[in-house]
Enzyme design. Structure first.
Site, PDB file in Angstrom:
ATOM      1  N   ASP A 209     -10.012  -5.457  -5.435  1.00  0.00           N
ATOM      2  CA  ASP A 209      -9.557  -4.434  -4.498  1.00  0.00           C
ATOM      3  C   ASP A 209     -10.319  -3.137  -4.779  1.00  0.00           C
ATOM      4  OD1 ASP A 209      -8.222  -2.592  -2.926  1.00  0.00           O
ATOM      5  OD2 ASP A 209      -6.230  -3.377  -3.378  1.00  0.00           O
TER       6      ASP A 209
ATOM      7  N   HIS B   8      -8.005  -5.974  -1.177  1.00  0.00           N
ATOM      8  CA  HIS B   8      -6.816  -5.285  -0.698  1.00  0.00           C
ATOM      9  C   HIS B   8      -6.121  -6.065   0.415  1.00  0.00           C
ATOM     10  CE1 HIS B   8      -4.380  -1.660  -0.463  1.00  0.00           C
ATOM     11  NE2 HIS B   8      -4.498  -1.661   0.855  1.00  0.00           N
TER      12      HIS B   8
ATOM     13  N   CYS C   5       0.845  -1.197   0.000  1.00  0.00           N
ATOM     14  CA  CYS C   5       0.000   0.000   0.000  1.00  0.00           C
ATOM     15  C   CYS C   5       0.880   1.247   0.000  1.00  0.00           C
ATOM     16  CB  CYS C   5      -0.963  -0.061   1.176  1.00  0.00           C
ATOM     17  SG  CYS C   5      -2.295   1.152   1.095  1.00  0.00           S
TER      18      CYS C   5
END
Length: 351
Positions: free
Chosen positions: A299, A328, A144
């Site tokens: 995601d 995610h 991320c």
């Protein structure tokens, strides 16, 4: 008649009993064990800890992997439980693994910038890993926002990066449909207003924001699934681990949060090659090492469309992509990811 009456009573009271048990199990979330893979803290700086994991094989690759966690949540999502741990998977495949773990910034850290994170914390950690391993360059794997910062570091210090792995990283934010991109649209949101009030971006506020992105599932749906699976101990324990992680966030340094929203999300400056750190151009065409993009088809926070286009504008043609049908967090934690994604990732870092 008595047996029929007992059946009726059982039918009425069983849901009440399960509700009581559900509450008892939820109370366990704060104490459930997470991040169990043994490691040693080899370096600290401010709120940063650099962990080195105990090897799981007799021989390890010479080039270590430094995993860079996201800024917002605790890093143990990468090692949530032994059977589904990214860290453990890499170790068992013969890699030498380090983790850059972020702890909570204080109010005095509100002025920390991306330059502090990239050119100080990440740079110092890379230097430490290089020194300990005897290698001039190492592998980076960022999750991320950890991936976003890993890309910044690779652009500025390409000679120190042997290979770069990016997991669900926000890198191209231009009408991709991701919920975080929609939520941070400058038409509706000014991050400076929040930081003026709080100093840092509070994890509690981020938790509310993430909950509101899927309010039905976050407030009702997941508890129904827990209620229905109370007899499955593995399901319950994994549910409790996820609950602990969701509610165990960390604040984001105020100035870094503003730049993340305004420069990365709203203005897409990293992708357009217009991003600077303290006046130094983060030239993404200098990313000339092998790159692996790992994204989730489902995601909704950082969709594949918010990551994969980045591959076309960096300085290497040696780009591989793994896209898996998960979300995610599922990229790190789902059974299917550990069957179909992480063996390929581990193998890619061997090459």
């Amino acid at each position: 008649m008595r047996n029929r009456s007992c059946e009726i009573v059982d039918t009425i009271t069983e849901p009440l009993h399960k509700l009581s048990v559900t509450k008892e199990r939820l109370d366990e979330a704060s104490t459930v064990e997470v991040g169990q893979t043994p490691s040693e803290v080899v370096s600290t700086e401010d709120m940063l800890e650099l962990h080195h994991y105990e090897p799981k094989t007799d021989k390890q690759d010479d080039v270590p992997i430094l995993v860079i966690a996201a800024l917002i949540n605790k890093s143990y999502i990468l090692d949530l439980q032994p059977a589904r741990s990214v860290i453990r998977h890499l170790l068992e495949d013969g890699h030498d693994v380090y983790l850059l773990k972020w702890n909570e910034p204080s109010r005095y850290d509100a002025g920390l910038t991306f330059s502090d994170y990239v050119n100080r914390y990440i740079a110092n950690s890379v230097d430490e890993v290089c020194k300990r391993s005897g290698e001039e360059s190492i592998n980076l794997l960022g999750y991320c926002t950890g991936g976003t910062m890993a890309a910044m570091y690779a652009a500025l210090h390409s000679e120190k990066v042997n290979a770069l792995g990016l997991i669900a990283s926000p890198l191209y934010l231009d009408d991709t449909g991701g919920l975080l991109e929609l939520w941070s649209d400058e038409t509706y949101y000014d991050p400076e207003t929040v930081i003026d009030i709080y100093g840092n971006m509070p994890s509690e506020l981020l938790y509310v924001i993430f909950t509101l992105m899927d309010p039905i599932d976050s407030t009702i749906g997941k508890y129904i699934r827990l209620y229905e699976n109370l007899g499955d101990e593995e399901f319950v324990m994994n549910f409790l681990r996820m609950e602990r992680w969701f509610s165990d966030g960390i604040d984001v340094a105020g100035e870094t949060y503003i730049r993340l929203v305004e420069d990365i999300y709203q203005d897409n400056k990293l992708f357009t090659n217009d991003f600077y750190l303290n006046g130094e151009h983060v030239d993404i065409t200098e990313i000339d090492m092998p790159v692996l993009q790992i994204t989730g088809e489902d995601d909704h926070l950082i969709p594949s469309e918010a990551s994969q286009p980045f591959s076309a504008v960096i300085g290497t043609d040696n780009v591989s992509t793994i896209e898996h049908s998960t979300g995610h967090i599922g990229l790190l934690f789902s059974n299917s990811s550990h069957e179909d994604v992480w063996p390929d990732v581990a193998e890619w870092f061997h090459t």
